[in-house]
Design a protein around this motif. Structure first.
Motif, short mmCIF file in Angstrom:
data_model
loop_
_atom_site.label_atom_id
_atom_site.label_comp_id
_atom_site.label_asym_id
_atom_site.label_seq_id
_atom_site.Cartn_x
_atom_site.Cartn_y
_atom_site.Cartn_z
N ILE A 292 29.57 96.50 -11.10
CA ILE A 292 29.41 95.97 -9.61
C ILE A 292 30.70 95.13 -9.20
CG2 ILE A 292 27.97 94.79 -7.92
CD1 ILE A 292 25.54 95.41 -9.66
N GLY A 293 30.95 94.01 -10.07
CA GLY A 293 31.87 93.14 -9.51
C GLY A 293 33.41 93.90 -9.35
N SER A 294 33.65 94.81 -10.38
CA SER A 294 34.88 95.74 -10.27
C SER A 294 34.79 96.49 -9.09
CB SER A 294 35.15 96.61 -11.51
OG SER A 294 36.16 97.17 -11.42
N ARG A 295 33.79 97.10 -8.65
CA ARG A 295 33.85 97.89 -7.68
C ARG A 295 34.01 97.24 -6.02
NH1 ARG A 295 29.62 100.30 -8.86
NH2 ARG A 295 27.94 99.27 -7.79
N TYR A 296 33.25 96.07 -6.10
CA TYR A 296 33.33 95.17 -5.11
C TYR A 296 35.00 94.76 -4.89
CZ TYR A 296 32.99 90.35 -3.15
OH TYR A 296 32.94 89.25 -2.33
N LEU A 297 35.56 94.33 -6.11
CA LEU A 297 36.93 93.94 -5.76
C LEU A 297 37.94 94.95 -5.22
CD1 LEU A 297 37.34 91.53 -8.88
CD2 LEU A 297 37.24 90.61 -6.50
N ARG A 298 37.49 95.95 -5.77
CA ARG A 298 38.22 97.33 -5.40
C ARG A 298 38.12 97.92 -4.19
NH1 ARG A 298 37.09 99.78 -9.54
NH2 ARG A 298 38.76 99.28 -10.96
N HIS A 299 36.85 97.83 -3.69
CA HIS A 299 36.48 98.33 -2.36
C HIS A 299 36.04 97.75 -1.31
CE1 HIS A 299 37.11 102.45 -4.69
NE2 HIS A 299 35.93 101.94 -5.40
N ASN A 300 35.50 96.66 -1.47
CA ASN A 300 35.01 95.71 -0.26
C ASN A 300 35.98 94.58 0.21
OD1 ASN A 300 32.11 96.33 -2.19
ND2 ASN A 300 32.02 96.76 -0.03
N ILE A 301 36.52 93.70 -0.73
CA ILE A 301 37.23 92.97 -0.24
C ILE A 301 38.80 93.34 -0.32
CG2 ILE A 301 38.17 90.58 -1.04
CD1 ILE A 301 35.16 90.51 -0.19
N ARG A 302 39.55 92.84 0.76
CA ARG A 302 40.71 92.87 0.89
C ARG A 302 41.53 91.64 0.99
NH1 ARG A 302 41.75 97.67 5.27
NH2 ARG A 302 39.82 99.08 4.43
N TYR A 303 42.96 91.54 0.86
CA TYR A 303 43.67 90.20 0.58
C TYR A 303 44.85 90.27 1.52
CZ TYR A 303 40.29 89.92 -3.17
OH TYR A 303 39.36 89.75 -3.85
N ASP A 304 44.97 90.94 2.57
CA ASP A 304 46.05 90.98 3.53
C ASP A 304 45.57 90.26 4.72
OD1 ASP A 304 47.77 92.57 1.78
OD2 ASP A 304 46.55 94.14 2.15
N LEU A 305 46.56 89.58 5.38
CA LEU A 305 46.44 89.16 6.60
C LEU A 305 47.60 89.65 7.80
CD1 LEU A 305 44.70 87.02 8.33
CD2 LEU A 305 46.20 85.18 7.39
N GLY A 306 47.44 90.75 8.32
CA GLY A 306 48.35 91.52 8.89
C GLY A 306 47.75 91.59 10.21
N GLY A 307 48.44 92.52 11.15
CA GLY A 307 48.07 92.44 12.61
C GLY A 307 46.80 92.49 12.88
N ASP A 308 46.04 93.57 12.23
CA ASP A 308 44.51 93.76 12.61
C ASP A 308 43.67 92.50 12.02
OD1 ASP A 308 45.07 96.26 13.63
OD2 ASP A 308 44.36 97.29 12.13
N GLU A 309 43.95 91.97 11.13
CA GLU A 309 43.41 90.95 10.54
C GLU A 309 43.48 89.39 11.61
OE1 GLU A 309 43.67 93.56 7.55
OE2 GLU A 309 44.99 92.63 8.56
N ARG A 310 44.62 89.31 12.02
CA ARG A 310 44.77 88.42 12.92
C ARG A 310 44.41 88.54 14.25
NH1 ARG A 310 51.22 86.40 12.81
NH2 ARG A 310 50.31 85.18 14.50
N ALA A 311 43.95 89.80 14.66
CA ALA A 311 43.39 90.33 15.95
C ALA A 311 41.90 89.87 15.76
CB ALA A 311 43.53 91.70 16.13
N GLY A 312 41.41 90.36 14.69
CA GLY A 312 40.12 89.85 13.99
C GLY A 312 39.68 88.40 14.18
N LEU A 313 40.61 87.83 13.63
CA LEU A 313 40.47 86.35 13.62
C LEU A 313 40.51 85.58 14.79
CD1 LEU A 313 40.51 83.63 11.61
CD2 LEU A 313 42.93 83.61 11.60
N GLU A 314 41.48 85.88 15.83
CA GLU A 314 41.38 85.42 17.12
C GLU A 314 40.17 85.67 17.97
OE1 GLU A 314 45.14 86.90 18.57
OE2 GLU A 314 46.35 85.86 17.02
N ALA A 315 39.54 87.09 17.67
CA ALA A 315 38.60 87.37 18.36
C ALA A 315 37.26 86.51 17.87
CB ALA A 315 38.08 88.82 18.12
N PHE A 316 37.35 86.11 16.77
CA PHE A 316 36.19 85.22 16.16
C PHE A 316 36.21 83.93 16.54
CE2 PHE A 316 34.83 82.65 12.16
CZ PHE A 316 33.78 82.66 12.53
N TYR A 317 37.50 83.23 16.63
CA TYR A 317 37.77 81.99 17.26
C TYR A 317 37.29 82.24 18.79
CZ TYR A 317 40.48 80.60 13.14
OH TYR A 317 40.76 80.10 11.80
N ARG A 318 37.47 83.08 19.56
CA ARG A 318 37.35 83.21 20.84
C ARG A 318 35.45 83.22 20.95
NH1 ARG A 318 40.35 87.22 21.57
NH2 ARG A 318 39.05 88.71 21.68
#
Length: 264
Positions: free
Chosen positions: A221-247
């Motif tokens: 379960i842990g291996s599948r979680y790290l491979r498929h659920n969690i991501r570790y990039d902070l790119g353009g889409d992530e920044r847009a998501g972060l700014e929406a969350f703050y708003r």
């Protein structure tokens, strides 16, 4: 060389971000729950911390390490509301005190998606105890990932908040990132954090096996979680998501105001 004091999250999902850092003479690492990482950074007890994203607006001013974060696009599996009645009928939610970003996300989703105004009650993450007094419970991290909800109470629904956020916005959700005061990290430090992430994300099986050595039944379960659920990039889409969350958090009165993220 003076050592940089680093506050890291102790959950499985943070392990790829700290891969090999404990062997570096540059970093002195301690592990805590996300809310404690934020408290230590706000108090000046650490130089940089893997803090809940909402905490960027509650301290500092801070700078964010570029490109690195704990995120999801769609189901995250480890941030969830466990409800014993339909969300439209929920009048009280017990909130896991280990988290702050997920608490804020819950409040945003209640206001904007579920369209309810429940009472929010801080509690330690014990599902049976939470559901004995509340209609639903927010639980995060390893506890949520490996929890069998019906082991605590009958007919409990697990509602994945990463999935709900992406369905509502079409964007990823940013749970945590490295942050510190301006000048706390050098360019070499930032490169070291990037290398740790790059090495860590290549090793989901190894990290899950090591982290879950005492519970081998959870390793797949842990291996599948790290491979498929969690991501570790902070790119353009992530920044847009972060700014929406703050708003949305500012509109809901969770923080006084939204600010644009500033980076090292």
């Amino acid at each position: 060389m003076s050592r940089t004091k680093v506050g890291a999250v102790g959950y499985l999902n943070a392990r790829p971000l700290v891969y090999g850092l404990d062997r570096s003479p540059r970093f002195e690492i301690r592990y805590d729950v996300p809310s404690e990482c934020a408290r230590l950074l706000h108090a000046g007890a650490i130089d940089t911390g893997l803090i809940p994203s909402i905490e960027y607006l509650r301290g500092g001013p801070y700078r964010i390490v570029p490109e690195l974060a704990i995120t999801s696009r769609g189901p995250v599996a480890s941030v969830a509301i466990f409800a014993r009645k339909p969300m439209a009928d929920v009048q009280s939610i017990a909130m896991d005190t280990s988290s702050r970003a997920s608490v804020a996300l819950t409040r945003v989703l209640c206001a904007r998606y579920f369209l309810i105004e429940p009472r929010f009650i801080p509690r330690s993450p014990d599902l049976a105890g939470m559901l004995s007094t509340c209609d639903a419970a927010l639980i995060i991290g390893d506890a949520a990932l490996f929890l069998n909800p019906n082991g605590a109470s009958r007919d409990v629904e697990k509602i994945d908040l990463g999935d709900v956020w992406t369905r509502m916005t079409g964007l990823p959700f940013v749970y945590a990132f490295w942050a510190g005061r301006a000048g706390a990290l050098s360019s070499a430090d930032i490169d070291a954090l990037r290398r740790a992430r790059d090495e860590g994300v290549r090793r989901p099986d190894e990290l899950a096996r090591d982290y879950l050595a005492d519970t081998p039944e959870h390793q797949e379960i842990g291996s599948r979680y790290l491979r498929h659920n969690i991501r570790y990039d902070l790119g353009g889409d992530e920044r847009a998501g972060l700014e929406a969350f703050y708003r949305y958090a500012a509109e809901a009165g969770i923080v006084p105001e939204a600010r644009q993220p500033e980076f090292y």
